[in-house]
Design an enzyme around this catalytic site. Sequence first.
Site, PDB file in Angstrom:
ATOM      1  N   THR A 164       0.870  -1.190   0.000  1.00  0.00           N
ATOM      2  CA  THR A 164       0.000   0.000   0.000  1.00  0.00           C
ATOM      3  C   THR A 164       0.900   1.232   0.000  1.00  0.00           C
ATOM      4  OG1 THR A 164      -0.265  -0.170   2.407  1.00  0.00           O
ATOM      5  CG2 THR A 164      -2.003  -1.115   1.056  1.00  0.00           C
TER       6      THR A 164
ATOM      7  N   THR B 217      -2.003  -3.150  10.301  1.00  0.00           N
ATOM      8  CA  THR B 217      -2.292  -3.507   8.899  1.00  0.00           C
ATOM      9  C   THR B 217      -1.104  -4.115   8.289  1.00  0.00           C
ATOM     10  OG1 THR B 217      -3.986  -1.952   8.465  1.00  0.00           O
ATOM     11  CG2 THR B 217      -3.070  -2.952   6.556  1.00  0.00           C
TER      12      THR B 217
ATOM     13  N   SER C  68      -6.630   6.678   4.345  1.00  0.00           N
ATOM     14  CA  SER C  68      -6.159   5.289   4.320  1.00  0.00           C
ATOM     15  C   SER C  68      -6.770   4.571   5.491  1.00  0.00           C
ATOM     16  CB  SER C  68      -4.641   5.220   4.375  1.00  0.00           C
ATOM     17  OG  SER C  68      -4.187   5.763   5.593  1.00  0.00           O
TER      18      SER C  68
END
Lengths: 391, 391
Positions: free
Chosen positions: B154, B187, B391
Amino acid sequence: MTATSAQGVTAPAGFEAAGVAVGLKSTGEPDVAVVVNRGPLAVGAAVFTSNRAKANPILWSQQAIADGVVEAIVLNSGGANCFTGSFGFQTTHQTAEKAAELLGISPGDVLVCSTGLIGTGDETFRAKVLTGTEDAISQLSADGGESAARAIMTTDTVPKTSTHTGDGWTIGAMAKGAGMLAPGLATMLVVLTTDAVLDAAEADAHLRAATRVSFDRLDSDGCMSTNDQVTLLVSGASGITPDPAAFGAALTEVCLDLAAQLQRDAEGASHDITIRVVGAVSEADAVEVGRSVARNNLFKTAIFGNDPNWGRVLAAIGTTQASFDPYAVDVSFNGVRLCSAGAPDRPREEVDLTPRATDVLIDLQAGDASATILTNDLTHDYVHENSAYSS
Amino acid sequence: MTATSAQGVTAPAGFEAAGVAVGLKSTGEPDVAVVVNRGPLAVGAAVFTSNRAKANPILWSQQAIADGVVEAIVLNSGGANCFTGSFGFQTTHQTAEKAAELLGISPGDVLVCSTGLIGTGDETFRAKVLTGTEDAISQLSADGGESAARAIMTTDTVPKTSTHTGDGWTIGAMAKGAGMLAPGLATMLVVLTTDAVLDAAEADAHLRAATRVSFDRLDSDGCMSTNDQVTLLVSGASGITPDPAAFGAALTEVCLDLAAQLQRDAEGASHDITIRVVGAVSEADAVEVGRSVARNNLFKTAIFGNDPNWGRVLAAIGTTQASFDPYAVDVSFNGVRLCSAGAPDRPREEVDLTPRATDVLIDLQAGDASATILTNDLTHDYVHENSAYSS
């Protein structure tokens, strides 16, 4: 009626105060304050940081307050006198003795507060604090509240005072704190004064009830200080015994006013965020949920970016132990419900986060309890202020 | 021997992988990855975020892993599919079904991982994930580890892989994660593969032991994700049953290698901080103390400013419940002891914090247990990255 007033701690009858400059601050600004309770009562109550790493003035004041008698309080900025060894504790002790000698009272009835850099407390520091104590006592006056409020400022940009006029009695107050605002208080020094007639147990109960829903719910950056102290001094000079409910409400109002002033002046903040948690099973659950959001850096940076990022709210509250179903929660920003029952609701474009005042409403849909937490966003200025300068 | 290798998850025998671009990322970068275990074993184990707000892929994968059988895993970036309602769960279900149909296996043996913005998971998202699953399966190859590692990135700036060659067996791995790194994972999507022969219980035990001292001790910004998942896939293709201690050590080594890669690539960080807590009564105490420092924004901004602010370390550890005397603690920065027994020790000017690698040693002087927590500083770039982009 609560009002911000330059009088501050000297607004009620029976109090004198002064603030002086002795060079503890490199800027030459005032850095030592003294507040004296001229009575007839000499009642005091105080609450302290729950941090186990406590500064020397906290260790001293915790002992001094035990009998509920306080006649004076000495406060300095420009050095926290924390983790300065036994020399530092002796400095605090000598400060109380100096004030007591000059005021003709007992050292055990003098509280001491310090704020500034941890580890600061050498011989120069001691000499300046003692000189400042003497200077301030020589300048005590019944309208010295403003000068005292200025002398306890650190990175504060404005002095913080508040007054409330009751039914024949008055509450006055001053506060400092712009960083490290956190739960269980935060490098927050607060002095509240009143000429109402209260005994020590009443003063203590009122103070604990008021701070529990005000300073304890201000969580600017999650960092708890070693030096926090909120003190209530009672002169009884009005001769009026207040209605307990009215006095309690007034004291809470003054504390909430000061808490809001601290929030508005928090280091580098660009948003004052009010996190309202409703629909909780218990008040404790509501507080836990609100704090988890207030301390989430991703949430705080999103608000700085004017991004109503409800996903970060849910990710934060999912880390708590509170009773609720994460997939039943509603989240609103500034009145627009963005998430409902585990799915997006209104489009985030409907939210305008450009105003400084930001409202986040979290409905846990689990019960009837609620709580409000005040916090700030995480900004470039916060990083700058806390990385460029030791504090 | 552990090495960063582009092969990653396809380094061990028995695995194929691919990464493809289907437009989930606006940049056109790869965004869907598939890893397939060709056997002969189809053993899997996984650990998940402890966040109660769990994304749909987590809810799915927790069910799918229950029998310890995994034949494939599908991962996408560009959308977390979290808080997207029942439609979002169906998307995950359909993803597993699509992969199962194309691979001729059971949907219940397919795990799914997603990462990206919470609340993202509409019909367009679903269509792209399903297309990506099909495309990736059509491109599976025994050297597809690198393309898979790229497809799960990401805000990562580099793909993250690791391999370890044991005594006849191999471990391969890939990881993503640059923000929201936190306790109980973050994450962080990790896929570990091995051709060693392990049953499901052994795989599970090894995975939990390795993650407990690696990913669980990486606490970059204290924010726990809704989508974290670390998965171990076992093909058994080497035919070798490993020595349990050797395999466990190797798996831990691979996890530590990936954790260090995640730390080095954490969003906006300018320092990689290793917080070593020694002299604790228990390992749990050491972890609690280390985490309290790792999550203290005033400590983190001080490190960004190259300021060895030991006072902020003590203020942070004072908030813990761990067993120690705050006035007996020693704190060292990069090998220089700045605080000892509640007072300043060496002058802070002796510490050079300009290198990226930063070592903070906290000796609680209370026992024999220790733990190490990895974290990062709090920088302008962190604020920028997390305020300027959702995000």
